[in-house]
Design a protein around this motif. Structure first.
Motif, PDB file in Angstrom:
ATOM      1  N   ALA A  66       0.834  -1.207   0.000  1.00 49.56           N
ATOM      2  CA  ALA A  66       0.000   0.000   0.000  1.00 49.56           C
ATOM      3  C   ALA A  66       0.865   1.252   0.000  1.00 49.56           C
ATOM      4  N   ARG A  67       2.005   1.197   0.684  1.00 49.41           N
ATOM      5  CA  ARG A  67       2.865   2.371   0.773  1.00 49.41           C
ATOM      6  C   ARG A  67       3.644   2.623  -0.514  1.00 49.41           C
ATOM      7  N   TYR A  68       4.072   1.539  -1.201  1.00 50.26           N
ATOM      8  CA  TYR A  68       4.954   1.712  -2.355  1.00 50.26           C
ATOM      9  C   TYR A  68       4.273   1.461  -3.697  1.00 50.26           C
ATOM     10  N   ARG A  69       2.968   1.200  -3.699  1.00 50.70           N
ATOM     11  CA  ARG A  69       2.272   0.974  -4.963  1.00 50.70           C
ATOM     12  C   ARG A  69       2.161   2.287  -5.729  1.00 50.70           C
ATOM     13  N   PRO A  70       2.446   2.285  -7.045  1.00 52.32           N
ATOM     14  CA  PRO A  70       2.307   3.520  -7.835  1.00 52.32           C
ATOM     15  C   PRO A  70       0.895   4.086  -7.751  1.00 52.32           C
ATOM     16  N   ASN A  71       0.788   5.387  -7.679  1.00 48.78           N
ATOM     17  CA  ASN A  71      -0.516   6.048  -7.564  1.00 48.78           C
ATOM     18  C   ASN A  71      -0.723   7.097  -8.638  1.00 48.78           C
ATOM     19  N   GLY A  72       0.178   7.147  -9.632  1.00 49.45           N
ATOM     20  CA  GLY A  72       0.079   8.129 -10.696  1.00 49.45           C
ATOM     21  C   GLY A  72      -0.108   7.485 -12.053  1.00 49.45           C
ATOM     22  N   PRO A  73      -0.157   8.272 -13.103  1.00 53.51           N
ATOM     23  CA  PRO A  73      -0.359   7.738 -14.456  1.00 53.51           C
ATOM     24  C   PRO A  73       0.841   6.922 -14.931  1.00 53.51           C
ATOM     25  N   ALA A  74       0.557   5.883 -15.726  1.00 52.81           N
ATOM     26  CA  ALA A  74       1.581   5.052 -16.354  1.00 52.81           C
ATOM     27  C   ALA A  74       2.557   4.462 -15.340  1.00 52.81           C
ATOM     28  N   GLY A  75       2.048   4.062 -14.193  1.00 56.13           N
ATOM     29  CA  GLY A  75       2.908   3.411 -13.202  1.00 56.13           C
ATOM     30  C   GLY A  75       3.831   4.340 -12.450  1.00 56.13           C
ATOM     31  N   SER A  76       3.552   5.629 -12.471  1.00 54.16           N
ATOM     32  CA  SER A  76       4.391   6.601 -11.765  1.00 54.16           C
ATOM     33  C   SER A  76       3.856   6.829 -10.352  1.00 54.16           C
ATOM     34  N   TRP A  77       4.630   7.590  -9.608  1.00 58.01           N
ATOM     35  CA  TRP A  77       4.202   8.019  -8.266  1.00 58.01           C
ATOM     36  C   TRP A  77       4.084   9.535  -8.261  1.00 58.01           C
ATOM     37  N   ILE A  78       3.104  10.043  -7.566  1.00 59.15           N
ATOM     38  CA  ILE A  78       2.975  11.487  -7.410  1.00 59.15           C
ATOM     39  C   ILE A  78       2.684  11.780  -5.939  1.00 59.15           C
ATOM     40  N   GLY A  79       3.118  12.959  -5.505  1.00 58.88           N
ATOM     41  CA  GLY A  79       2.874  13.293  -4.113  1.00 58.88           C
ATOM     42  C   GLY A  79       3.321  14.697  -3.767  1.00 58.88           C
ATOM     43  N   ASP A  80       3.031  15.071  -2.549  1.00 59.81           N
ATOM     44  CA  ASP A  80       3.410  16.393  -2.045  1.00 59.81           C
ATOM     45  C   ASP A  80       4.660  16.288  -1.186  1.00 59.81           C
ATOM     46  N   TRP A  81       5.285  17.417  -0.989  1.00 60.49           N
ATOM     47  CA  TRP A  81       6.431  17.526  -0.086  1.00 60.49           C
ATOM     48  C   TRP A  81       6.079  18.510   1.024  1.00 60.49           C
ATOM     49  N   PRO A  82       6.407  18.150   2.267  1.00 58.74           N
ATOM     50  CA  PRO A  82       7.108  16.945   2.737  1.00 58.74           C
ATOM     51  C   PRO A  82       6.246  15.683   2.619  1.00 58.74           C
ATOM     52  N   LEU A  83       6.921  14.526   2.585  1.00 56.06           N
ATOM     53  CA  LEU A  83       6.220  13.256   2.556  1.00 56.06           C
ATOM     54  C   LEU A  83       5.453  13.067   3.861  1.00 56.06           C
ATOM     55  N   THR A  84       4.247  12.572   3.747  1.00 57.93           N
ATOM     56  CA  THR A  84       3.445  12.316   4.939  1.00 57.93           C
ATOM     57  C   THR A  84       3.451  10.827   5.274  1.00 57.93           C
ATOM     58  N   GLN A  85       3.116  10.519   6.514  1.00 59.74           N
ATOM     59  CA  GLN A  85       3.104   9.138   6.972  1.00 59.74           C
ATOM     60  C   GLN A  85       2.148   8.302   6.126  1.00 59.74           C
ATOM     61  N   GLY A  86       2.680   7.211   5.551  1.00 62.56           N
ATOM     62  CA  GLY A  86       1.859   6.299   4.773  1.00 62.56           C
ATOM     63  C   GLY A  86       1.599   6.730   3.344  1.00 62.56           C
ATOM     64  N   ALA A  87       2.103   7.900   2.926  1.00 58.11           N
ATOM     65  CA  ALA A  87       1.876   8.358   1.556  1.00 58.11           C
ATOM     66  C   ALA A  87       2.626   7.471   0.574  1.00 58.11           C
ATOM     67  N   SER A  88       2.020   7.205  -0.572  1.00 58.31           N
ATOM     68  CA  SER A  88       2.633   6.369  -1.597  1.00 58.31           C
ATOM     69  C   SER A  88       3.907   7.024  -2.115  1.00 58.31           C
ATOM     70  N   ARG A  89       4.923   6.184  -2.364  1.00 58.19           N
ATOM     71  CA  ARG A  89       6.222   6.669  -2.838  1.00 58.19           C
ATOM     72  C   ARG A  89       7.015   5.501  -3.415  1.00 58.19           C
ATOM     73  N   PRO A  90       8.059   5.731  -4.211  1.00 60.37           N
ATOM     74  CA  PRO A  90       8.917   4.636  -4.665  1.00 60.37           C
ATOM     75  C   PRO A  90       9.621   3.971  -3.476  1.00 60.37           C
ATOM     76  N   GLY A  91       9.728   2.660  -3.518  1.00 59.50           N
ATOM     77  CA  GLY A  91      10.370   1.946  -2.423  1.00 59.50           C
ATOM     78  C   GLY A  91      11.888   2.008  -2.489  1.00 59.50           C
ATOM     79  N   PRO A  92      12.556   1.555  -1.442  1.00 56.51           N
ATOM     80  CA  PRO A  92      14.022   1.510  -1.436  1.00 56.51           C
ATOM     81  C   PRO A  92      14.544   0.642  -2.577  1.00 56.51           C
ATOM     82  N   ARG A  93      15.621   1.099  -3.205  1.00 59.33           N
ATOM     83  CA  ARG A  93      16.307   0.385  -4.284  1.00 59.33           C
ATOM     84  C   ARG A  93      15.455   0.252  -5.552  1.00 59.33           C
ATOM     85  N   VAL A  94      14.419   1.096  -5.673  1.00 61.17           N
ATOM     86  CA  VAL A  94      13.623   1.135  -6.908  1.00 61.17           C
ATOM     87  C   VAL A  94      14.127   2.308  -7.748  1.00 61.17           C
TER      88      VAL A  94
END
Length: 220
Positions: free
Chosen positions: A121-149
């Motif tokens: 749930a935390r690292y699943r892409p949430n944007g178009p074409a398998g991308s991730w999108i989000g705001d800064w600063p990162l919030t707890q539990g917000a979707s983002r690329p995982g380590p070593r991705v």
């Protein structure tokens, strides 16, 4: 007459070693109380033996299950999502030694399977074409690329303009570093990269497309 009924016991199921003990109880407590007490103790002993047999059968069935699942995972027949579903069901059964049996037969640790759904749930892409999108600063539990991705990312400034393009396989630490360096950004998008060459080509394309001012400033 029911086997093990305390009011009318069937002594045929007694272990030979138990008979002297129950005879001693009958003698010590007298005919009426002694018989009732010995019968009840015999009934408890029978239940205990049945519980032990059921426990052994349960553990054998669970061992067979995790052995089969481990082979299926190694052969690529099932993935982490399927393992996590079975893990949840097994954990609900609360059998003693379940983690040890799992770890001995499945090449994904019990602890990792336990946290897989939250991880996904935390690292699943949430944007178009398998991308991730989000705001800064990162919030707890917000979707983002995982380590070593490996990703190529675009940072967006306060006016929603692309201000920086970069690539990394440690996304959250890299954005923290940019923030500490004084880069002002409020939003980001990260695109997955197959390998280093793919990341280089994508980064070059995005740099030409967006012409972010922080990259130009850094190249002077």
């Amino acid at each position: 007459m029911h086997e093990g009924d305390a009011s009318c016991p069937d002594r045929s199921y007694l272990h030979a070693s138990e008979k002297p003990m129950y005879d001693s109880i009958r003698e010590a407590l007298g005919p009426e109380l002694g018989e009732s007490t010995a019968s009840t103790l015999q009934h408890i002993a029978l239940i205990k033996r049945r519980e032990e047999k059921l426990k052994a059968a349960r553990e054998a069935a669970e061992l067979q299950l995790v052995h089969r699942l481990g082979a299926a995972h190694r052969n690529g027949e099932i993935g982490m999502d399927e393992l996590a579903e079975v893990h949840s069901a097994l954990n609900e059964l609360k059998s003693v030694g379940r983690a040890t049996r799992w770890n001995s037969n499945i090449d994904v640790a019990w602890a990792k399977a336990a946290h897989w759904k939250r991880y996904v749930a935390r690292y699943r892409p949430n944007g178009p074409a398998g991308s991730w999108i989000g705001d800064w600063p990162l919030t707890q539990g917000a979707s983002r690329p995982g380590p070593r991705v490996p990703v190529v990312y675009v940072l967006f400034g306060p006016s929603n303009e692309p201000c920086y393009v970069g690539s990394t396989d440690q996304f959250a630490p890299r954005l923290n570093a940019h923030d500490k360096d004084g880069k002002r950004f409020v939003r980001w998008q990260a695109h997955p990269a197959r390998d280093r060459e793919h990341a280089y080509l994508m980064e070059d394309r995005l740099l030409r497309e967006h012409k972010p001012h922080l990259n130009r400033k850094a190249s002077r």
